[in-house]
Every structure is written in C-alpha cells, then in structure tokens.
Write an enzyme that holds these catalytic residues in place. Sequence first.
Site, mmCIF file in Angstrom:
data_model
loop_
_atom_site.group_PDB
_atom_site.id
_atom_site.type_symbol
_atom_site.label_atom_id
_atom_site.label_comp_id
_atom_site.label_asym_id
_atom_site.label_seq_id
_atom_site.Cartn_x
_atom_site.Cartn_y
_atom_site.Cartn_z
ATOM 1 N N GLY A 141 95.948 -148.932 7.919
ATOM 2 C CA GLY A 141 94.578 -148.453 8.085
ATOM 3 C C GLY A 141 93.625 -149.089 7.093
ATOM 4 N N ALA A 142 93.876 -150.362 6.782
ATOM 5 C CA ALA A 142 93.142 -151.031 5.700
ATOM 6 C C ALA A 142 91.941 -151.817 6.191
ATOM 7 C CB ALA A 142 94.082 -151.958 4.929
ATOM 8 N N ARG A 170 89.073 -150.675 6.946
ATOM 9 C CA ARG A 170 87.789 -150.048 6.585
ATOM 10 C C ARG A 170 88.067 -148.890 5.633
ATOM 11 N NH1 ARG A 170 89.079 -149.586 11.494
ATOM 12 N NH2 ARG A 170 87.434 -150.994 12.194
ATOM 13 N N ASN A 175 98.172 -145.119 4.756
ATOM 14 C CA ASN A 175 96.814 -144.595 4.784
ATOM 15 C C ASN A 175 96.314 -144.297 6.197
ATOM 16 O OD1 ASN A 175 93.871 -144.330 3.755
ATOM 17 N ND2 ASN A 175 93.760 -146.027 5.214
ATOM 18 N N SER A 191 96.035 -135.263 2.466
ATOM 19 C CA SER A 191 94.697 -134.672 2.471
ATOM 20 C C SER A 191 94.787 -133.282 1.880
ATOM 21 C CB SER A 191 94.156 -134.574 3.898
ATOM 22 O OG SER A 191 92.953 -133.819 3.934
ATOM 23 N N TYR A 237 95.459 -131.766 12.478
ATOM 24 C CA TYR A 237 95.368 -132.742 11.378
ATOM 25 C C TYR A 237 95.920 -132.144 10.088
ATOM 26 C CZ TYR A 237 92.974 -135.719 7.892
ATOM 27 O OH TYR A 237 92.676 -136.534 6.827
ATOM 28 N N ALA A 256 98.086 -129.799 9.798
ATOM 29 C CA ALA A 256 99.537 -129.680 9.942
ATOM 30 C C ALA A 256 100.234 -131.004 9.669
ATOM 31 C CB ALA A 256 99.879 -129.187 11.349
ATOM 32 N N LYS A 277 99.139 -133.494 7.825
ATOM 33 C CA LYS A 277 99.014 -133.873 6.419
ATOM 34 C C LYS A 277 99.934 -133.021 5.540
ATOM 35 C CE LYS A 277 96.034 -137.221 6.826
ATOM 36 N NZ LYS A 277 96.349 -138.611 6.403
#
Length: 251
Positions: free
Chosen positions: A12-13, A15, A90, A142, A155, A157, A159
């Site tokens: 996920g790099a 941005r 990420n 998160s 989401y 759950a 994380k």
Amino acid sequence: MDATDPVALVTGAGRGIGAAIAAELAARGHRIAVCDLDRAAAADVAADITERHGVKTAAVVADIADSAAVRAAVTEAEAALGPVDVLVNNAAIDVIGRFVDSTEDSWDRIIAVNLRGTITVTRAVLDGMIERDRGRIVHIASDAGRVGSSGEVVYSATKGGIIAFGKALAREVARHGITVNSVCPGPTDTALLGQVADYSRRMYEATLRAIPLRRVGQPADIAGVVGFLASDAAAYLTGQTISVSGGLTML
C-alpha cells in the site's frame, strides 16, 4: 548505497502512510520495494524515492487478497533488490457506514485485504527471514482495532485481528531473531479520514477536538515510528502494539 543495504517491502505504498513509510526507510538506507495495487502510483513513488534518497527501488503490483499475486510480487521484488529484511504490512481498505447497512460482499473484501492479505504477505516472506535468522515485520493496524470505531465495525475487527496475529507470530519467530510489532495510527491525514468526514462531519470534528495534541496526525508521524521499529535500536522490542494518535488513545 550498495548490495549490503537492507531491503524493505512496503504494501500500500503508492500513497499516504505507505508512501511516507517507504520514504522514511529509504532515508535510513533501505532499498525499497514499493508494492501497491496501482501500478502507476507505485512507479511514481519508487522513482521519487530513488531521486531523493539515492537508493535502489522496485515498483511491484499486487492485490494482497490474491495469494498468487502476492507470491509473484515478492519474487519480483527479491529478484530486483535481494531478500526482504523488513516487511511493512500497510495496505488496507474500508467502507465507512453503519454496520446494519453493510453487505456481505463488503465484509468479505475488507477481511480479505486487511486481515487475510496481511497474513498472506507475511507468510510469503517469512521462510526467508527464518532461514537467515533475522527480520523485522511491522503491521499497520489501527486504534480502531483496540477501542472500536463507529462506522468502521468490520474494519475494526480486521485491525484487532492483525494485532492478535502480530502478538502470536512474535512468540513463534522470536527464536529466529525476527521481531513483529504493530503500529496503530489514530486520526491521520489520509483519504480514509476524508471518508470519515464525508460520513459524519459531526463525528469527524468531535474526534479532532478530543486529540490532546490538537492536530490530526500526518503520514510522517507514523513513518518515524515504523523506521524505529525496523532499526537495530528496536532489536529487543517485539509483540508490541504502539498507538500513534496524538494522545487520543492511551492504552
């Protein structure tokens, strides 16, 4: 920079937080594999990092929910740069809204990317780390996974699952000199925070007012912590969960 410099793979790099992490690790002397679903974004970040930091980079593409694509991306990255020494998981997605309005299709996709994708990428690099008796794995979880977040139930759950996965894995691989830690961003200036604002301006503004440091986090705030966890200075730190939230959560 030379062939002895460590190699970091950041998912996920293309941005946001991922791009900031890739740049931070490059500044610390890592060769960088920029992994993203968006080929053009990955290539742009890789080129910018090479220009600014003088390190070798590779842009690789993968939907991390696809195990075959992950294996291919790792193979491509290692062929270009060498074995992965540092993995930063990420990449993640979310759909903001009430749980009762969500669909099974959205649950499946969020779980497939966030939780299963993190597990899949980790598995793809782990054998090499074990063989070399060294490695750093950093999950970007998160604070939603620690305390929950309205409008982000599935989401949250995923994380929380990433945090638990990191702790359990840290116990298994510690004897191989591999550390595993999770970083939990609080409200950070990314596209996801923009989704929260669109969903509920009132909730967004209330959250910002509650941050003791009186500002939204920046991707660089997260990147600095990841850089530390990837360094030799953090060699005796594993299985930990670190919130980077301006004091919003203190656990």
